[in-house]
Design a protein around this motif. Structure first.
Motif, short mmCIF file in Angstrom:
data_model
loop_
_atom_site.label_atom_id
_atom_site.label_comp_id
_atom_site.label_asym_id
_atom_site.label_seq_id
_atom_site.Cartn_x
_atom_site.Cartn_y
_atom_site.Cartn_z
N UNK A 1 -3.95 4.54 1.21
CA UNK A 1 -3.53 4.25 2.58
C UNK A 1 -2.34 5.11 2.99
N UNK A 2 -2.58 5.92 4.00
CA UNK A 2 -1.58 6.79 4.60
C UNK A 2 -1.16 6.15 5.90
N UNK A 3 0.14 5.76 5.99
CA UNK A 3 0.68 5.20 7.23
C UNK A 3 1.89 6.04 7.62
N UNK A 4 1.80 6.62 8.80
CA UNK A 4 2.85 7.55 9.24
C UNK A 4 4.22 6.87 9.26
N UNK A 5 5.19 7.49 8.55
CA UNK A 5 6.54 6.96 8.52
C UNK A 5 6.72 5.71 7.68
N UNK A 6 5.68 5.35 6.92
CA UNK A 6 5.74 4.14 6.10
C UNK A 6 5.25 4.44 4.69
N UNK A 7 5.45 3.52 3.75
CA UNK A 7 5.13 3.80 2.34
C UNK A 7 3.66 4.18 2.13
N UNK A 8 3.47 5.17 1.28
CA UNK A 8 2.13 5.66 0.92
C UNK A 8 1.60 4.75 -0.19
N UNK A 9 0.45 4.09 0.07
CA UNK A 9 -0.01 3.00 -0.80
C UNK A 9 -1.31 3.34 -1.53
N UNK A 10 -1.43 2.86 -2.76
CA UNK A 10 -2.62 3.05 -3.59
C UNK A 10 -3.16 1.69 -4.02
N UNK A 11 -4.49 1.59 -4.04
CA UNK A 11 -5.16 0.39 -4.55
C UNK A 11 -6.00 0.80 -5.74
N UNK A 12 -5.71 0.22 -6.89
CA UNK A 12 -6.47 0.53 -8.11
C UNK A 12 -7.07 -0.76 -8.65
N UNK A 13 -8.25 -1.09 -8.17
CA UNK A 13 -8.96 -2.26 -8.68
C UNK A 13 -8.26 -3.57 -8.40
N UNK A 14 -7.68 -3.72 -7.21
CA UNK A 14 -7.02 -4.96 -6.85
C UNK A 14 -5.53 -4.96 -7.11
N UNK B 1 -27.16 -14.55 -3.90
CA UNK B 1 -26.31 -13.98 -4.95
C UNK B 1 -24.88 -14.02 -4.44
N UNK B 2 -23.97 -14.62 -5.21
CA UNK B 2 -22.56 -14.69 -4.83
C UNK B 2 -21.78 -13.80 -5.78
N UNK B 3 -21.23 -12.73 -5.24
CA UNK B 3 -20.48 -11.77 -6.05
C UNK B 3 -18.99 -12.08 -6.03
N UNK B 4 -18.34 -11.82 -7.14
CA UNK B 4 -16.88 -11.89 -7.19
C UNK B 4 -16.41 -10.88 -8.22
N UNK B 5 -15.13 -10.58 -8.18
CA UNK B 5 -14.61 -9.54 -9.05
C UNK B 5 -13.22 -9.93 -9.54
N UNK B 6 -12.98 -9.71 -10.82
CA UNK B 6 -11.66 -9.96 -11.40
C UNK B 6 -11.41 -8.92 -12.48
N UNK B 7 -10.23 -8.30 -12.43
CA UNK B 7 -9.85 -7.29 -13.41
C UNK B 7 -10.94 -6.22 -13.57
N UNK B 8 -11.42 -5.74 -12.41
CA UNK B 8 -12.39 -4.64 -12.36
C UNK B 8 -13.73 -4.98 -13.01
N UNK C 1 -15.32 -1.10 -12.12
CA UNK C 1 -16.15 -1.33 -10.94
C UNK C 1 -15.47 -0.70 -9.74
N UNK C 2 -16.21 0.09 -9.01
CA UNK C 2 -15.67 0.67 -7.78
C UNK C 2 -16.51 0.24 -6.61
N UNK C 3 -15.90 0.18 -5.44
CA UNK C 3 -16.65 -0.19 -4.25
C UNK C 3 -16.59 0.95 -3.25
N UNK C 4 -17.53 0.84 -2.26
CA UNK C 4 -17.52 1.88 -1.25
C UNK C 4 -17.14 1.27 0.08
#
Length: 332
Positions: free
Chosen positions: A32-45, A297-304, A329-332
């Motif tokens: 996530x690129x937010x102008x003038x704000x912290x550059x954020x990364x998401x790695x599997x939650x 089918x009910x999907x959920x995810x924990x610790x990738x 596990x990666x999502x699109x």
């Protein structure tokens, strides 16, 4: 670190990202690129901020903050130096990149007749990194088979956002199309699959060509509203299975009912947490009353790791838990 999506960032940011460890780099799901704000990364939650030295921190005051000039460069790179040719994508709020990656956009909207005409003064970018996980659907597909019709059962996949629904659909399409059923008694060949990909997420089409392996007998209607796309596929492509992501309107449910009445199997996804809650929504009530879906089918995810619960058409538990991916596990 060979990642095509790196090309959407200016050189300075690209160099910072390339300083990440290989293991963490491979786990990146959102940037996530937010102008003038912290550059954020998401790695599997797990969420981190990128520092000016290329490290990670959870303290936003220590984070790298991109400026307006860098934001303009990102917009220039993702539109291939031509905003005009991307007007339709900008109006929808996202741009699909080669490889199926998607960049979401936020800024100031311009309205015309009460509808969004396009977005200008874009200051936020959310890069969602698409990954193909071959075999992700293997533990699930064998429970969705219709042996009488030699097809798959009408299935609704339910989960909150970012839990792997699209990744699952992608691999279901590949295996259904190629006839990789994962069951010793399923001896029929692959089926004709039609994907209606309104947000260009499942197939990641670029100039009409899918970026992912969807199997040898799959056709894609890209960037088309779901209800209209399903009817077009029924009329023109004689599918045996229709796959559609994130239904959410009454016309979507009506098109699904039309497909089911035509003898075409449907595999769809919807945002939600439980079957009863999802089926209580007005746009799905007609499908619930008609008992159209034969599997939930009910999907959920924990610790990738992805898990799923399987229910039959009467919402009775069949399989309490599975692990389709068996790991990252990666999502699109």
């Amino acid at each position: 670190m060979n990642a095509t999506w790196l090309t959407v960032f200016p050189e300075k940011i690209k160099q910072l990202l390339q300083q990440l460890s290989s293991s963490l780099f491979e786990q990146l799901e959102e940037i996530r690129f937010r102008e003038g704000r912290p550059f954020e990364l998401n790695t599997g939650g797990s969420y981190y901020f990128l520092t000016p030295e290329g490290g990670l921190t959870r303290d936003p005051s220590q984070a790298y903050c991109p400026d307006r000039e860098e934001g303009r460069k990102v917009l220039d790179l993702i539109t291939n130096h031509s905003l005009y040719t991307m007007e339709e994508e900008l109006r929808k709020g996202f741009i699909t990149l080669p490889g199926g990656h998607r960049v979401g956009l936020a800024g100031r909207t311009v309205l015309s007749g009460g509808r969004v005409e396009h977005i200008r003064e874009i200051s936020s970018f959310n890069l969602r990194i698409a990954r193909e996980i071959r075999g992700a659907a293997t533990p699930l597909l064998k429970h969705l088979l219709d042996f009488k019709r030699k097809n798959v059962l009408h299935t609704l996949i339910i989960s909150p956002p970012q839990q792997g629904k699209t990744t699952m659909l992608r691999d279901l399409a590949r295996q259904i199309s190629s006839g990789s059923w994962g069951h010793s008694e399923a001896k029929w060949s692959g089926l004709k699959v039609a994907i209606v990909d309104e947000r260009s997420e499942i197939a990641g089409c670029r100039q009409g060509v899918p970026s992912f392996d969807l199997g040898p007998r799959t056709d894609v209607m890209d960037a088309c509203p779901k209800a209209e796309g399903m009817m077009m596929m029924l009329r023109s492509m004689s599918p045996e299975v229709i796959i559609v992501d994130e239904i959410g309107r009454a016309e979507d449910a009506a098109a699904i009912a039309e497909a089911l009445h035509a003898g075409v199997s449907v595999v769809a996804t919807v945002h939600g947490a439980e079957v009863a809650e999802v089926l209580s929504r007005p746009f799905l009530s007609s499908l619930a009353e008609g008992a159209f879906f034969q599997r939930f089918v009910i999907l959920s995810r924990a610790e990738r790791k992805l898990t799923f619960r399987l229910l039959d058409g009467k919402q009775r538990p069949m399989l309490l838990e599975g692990s389709p991916s068996g790991g990252g596990w990666g999502y699109a």
